[in-house]
Motif scaffolding. Structure first.
Motif, short mmCIF file in Angstrom:
data_model
loop_
_atom_site.label_atom_id
_atom_site.label_comp_id
_atom_site.label_asym_id
_atom_site.label_seq_id
_atom_site.Cartn_x
_atom_site.Cartn_y
_atom_site.Cartn_z
N ARG A 96 72.58 1.32 -24.82
CA ARG A 96 71.61 0.90 -23.80
C ARG A 96 70.26 1.57 -24.01
NH1 ARG A 96 76.15 1.71 -20.71
NH2 ARG A 96 75.35 3.55 -19.62
N ILE A 97 70.28 2.83 -24.40
CA ILE A 97 69.02 3.55 -24.62
C ILE A 97 68.26 2.93 -25.80
CG2 ILE A 97 68.02 5.72 -25.43
CD1 ILE A 97 70.15 7.17 -23.77
N ALA A 98 68.94 2.73 -26.92
CA ALA A 98 68.27 2.17 -28.10
C ALA A 98 67.72 0.78 -27.81
CB ALA A 98 69.26 2.10 -29.27
N ARG A 99 68.52 -0.06 -27.15
CA ARG A 99 68.08 -1.43 -26.86
C ARG A 99 66.90 -1.42 -25.88
NH1 ARG A 99 72.72 -3.59 -25.20
NH2 ARG A 99 73.22 -4.38 -27.30
N THR A 100 66.98 -0.60 -24.86
CA THR A 100 65.91 -0.55 -23.86
C THR A 100 64.62 -0.02 -24.46
OG1 THR A 100 67.54 -0.21 -22.10
CG2 THR A 100 65.25 0.34 -21.59
N PHE A 101 64.72 1.04 -25.26
CA PHE A 101 63.54 1.60 -25.92
C PHE A 101 62.83 0.54 -26.75
CE2 PHE A 101 61.55 3.54 -29.63
CZ PHE A 101 60.79 4.57 -29.09
N LEU A 102 63.58 -0.17 -27.57
CA LEU A 102 62.98 -1.15 -28.46
C LEU A 102 62.43 -2.35 -27.71
CD1 LEU A 102 65.62 -0.95 -31.30
CD2 LEU A 102 63.18 -0.45 -31.57
N THR A 103 63.17 -2.87 -26.76
CA THR A 103 62.70 -4.07 -26.06
C THR A 103 61.49 -3.76 -25.19
OG1 THR A 103 64.36 -3.71 -24.32
CG2 THR A 103 64.93 -5.24 -26.07
N ARG A 104 61.45 -2.58 -24.57
CA ARG A 104 60.29 -2.24 -23.73
C ARG A 104 59.04 -2.03 -24.57
NH1 ARG A 104 61.78 -1.05 -18.36
NH2 ARG A 104 63.67 -2.27 -18.01
N TRP A 105 59.17 -1.29 -25.68
CA TRP A 105 57.99 -1.05 -26.51
C TRP A 105 57.58 -2.30 -27.26
CZ3 TRP A 105 54.90 2.59 -25.29
CH2 TRP A 105 55.38 3.82 -24.81
N ASP A 106 58.55 -3.10 -27.71
CA ASP A 106 58.20 -4.38 -28.33
C ASP A 106 57.44 -5.25 -27.35
OD1 ASP A 106 59.47 -3.62 -30.65
OD2 ASP A 106 60.87 -5.31 -30.69
N GLY A 107 57.91 -5.27 -26.10
CA GLY A 107 57.28 -6.10 -25.07
C GLY A 107 55.87 -5.66 -24.75
N ALA A 108 55.61 -4.35 -24.92
CA ALA A 108 54.26 -3.83 -24.67
C ALA A 108 53.39 -3.92 -25.91
CB ALA A 108 54.34 -2.38 -24.20
N GLY A 109 53.93 -4.51 -26.98
CA GLY A 109 53.17 -4.66 -28.22
C GLY A 109 53.14 -3.41 -29.08
N GLY A 110 53.79 -2.35 -28.61
CA GLY A 110 53.81 -1.11 -29.38
C GLY A 110 52.51 -0.34 -29.36
N GLU A 111 51.46 -0.89 -28.75
CA GLU A 111 50.14 -0.25 -28.83
C GLU A 111 50.07 1.06 -28.07
OE1 GLU A 111 47.22 -3.16 -27.66
OE2 GLU A 111 46.90 -3.77 -29.74
N THR A 112 50.72 1.13 -26.91
CA THR A 112 50.68 2.39 -26.16
C THR A 112 51.38 3.49 -26.94
OG1 THR A 112 50.68 1.17 -24.07
CG2 THR A 112 51.24 3.49 -23.97
N SER A 159 63.92 13.01 -30.92
CA SER A 159 63.57 12.94 -32.34
C SER A 159 63.99 11.59 -32.93
CB SER A 159 64.23 14.08 -33.11
OG SER A 159 65.64 13.88 -33.23
N GLN A 160 65.13 11.07 -32.50
CA GLN A 160 65.61 9.79 -33.00
C GLN A 160 64.71 8.64 -32.52
OE1 GLN A 160 68.49 9.57 -34.96
NE2 GLN A 160 67.93 7.45 -35.33
N LEU A 161 64.38 8.64 -31.24
CA LEU A 161 63.60 7.54 -30.68
C LEU A 161 62.15 7.58 -31.13
CD1 LEU A 161 65.09 7.55 -27.07
CD2 LEU A 161 65.53 5.87 -28.88
N VAL A 162 61.54 8.76 -31.12
CA VAL A 162 60.15 8.87 -31.56
C VAL A 162 60.05 8.55 -33.04
CG1 VAL A 162 58.21 10.45 -31.89
CG2 VAL A 162 59.49 10.49 -29.75
N GLY A 163 61.02 9.02 -33.82
CA GLY A 163 61.01 8.70 -35.25
C GLY A 163 61.11 7.21 -35.50
N MET A 164 62.01 6.55 -34.76
CA MET A 164 62.15 5.11 -34.90
C MET A 164 60.86 4.39 -34.49
SD MET A 164 65.19 2.64 -33.43
CE MET A 164 64.97 3.17 -31.72
N GLY A 165 60.26 4.84 -33.39
CA GLY A 165 59.01 4.24 -32.94
C GLY A 165 57.88 4.48 -33.92
N LEU A 166 57.84 5.67 -34.51
CA LEU A 166 56.80 5.99 -35.49
C LEU A 166 56.86 5.04 -36.69
CD1 LEU A 166 54.59 7.97 -36.54
CD2 LEU A 166 56.45 9.32 -37.52
#
Length: 201
Positions: A96-112, A159-166
């Motif tokens: 749930r954390i991985a899916r929510t992280f990706l869908t929320r940031w994808d939905g915001a365009g990743g710019e923030t 570290s996992q989530l920020v690294g994936m987002g980076l």
């Protein structure tokens, strides 16, 4: 002055229905994402928004205030996010954390996310926002789980989530950008689950 002159366009009236404040926030988010806080200028943000640079001071008091509104306000509410993540079995929390992280940031365009990461070196508040979000947010999730070493577990998850987002939003590695959300969730969720509830030695 020619109607093609960009200065004339910036100083003219905005088309009906366009909110100058919102347009500036949107433009600032894009410029901060591209350049980080230090390299972004009020002039470049105003030019992107198609308004006079004086509007930045008028609405936000300067670049610092605009950065706070455009970048330091995350594009989701922590309480709503917690409710989503708590809704399901404990053994599926990593998913749930991985899916929510990706869908929320994808939905915001990743710019923030881009703007936050690119601004960390030159703006203390950017690193504080990420650190405080993860520490407060994961503290509540980990408290629910009653696990040992919660602060280390939080840092490992971050570290996992920020690294994936980076890699997906900032460095923009093509395989990460092209991957479907569920592909990444399947790959990353087991690691997050171990950090949350498994043996971390």
């Amino acid at each position: 002055m020619s109607s093609d002159d960009p200065t004339a366009r910036r100083r003219g009236r905005r088309p009906a229905g366009q909110d100058t404040r919102s347009v500036l926030i949107e433009a600032a988010r894009a410029v901060f994402a591209e350049n980080g806080y230090e390299r972004a200028t009020v002039r470049s943000i105003a030019a992107r928004a198609g308004v006079d640079a004086a509007m930045v001071n008028h609405w936000f008091g300067g670049k610092e205030g605009l950065f706070a509104q455009a970048v330091l306000k995350l594009p989701f509410e922590p309480e709503e996010l917690l409710a989503v993540l708590r809704d399901g079995p404990e053994e599926e929390l990593g998913t749930r954390i991985a899916r929510t992280f990706l869908t929320r940031w994808d939905g915001a365009g990743g710019e923030t996310f881009q703007a936050l990461v690119r601004s960390i070196a030159g703006h203390n508040a950017a690193s504080s926002v990420l650190r405080e979000f993860f520490s407060q947010f994961f503290a509540r999730l980990l408290d629910d789980l009653g696990v040992d070493r919660p602060e280390l577990r939080m840092a490992l998850c971050a570290s996992q989530l920020v690294g994936m987002g980076l890699i997906r939003y900032v460095a923009q590695f093509p395989p990460m950008m092209a991957a479907e959300v569920e592909t990444l969730v399947t790959a990353v969720a087991p690691t997050l689950q171990r950090y949350l509830t498994g043996d971390i030695g």
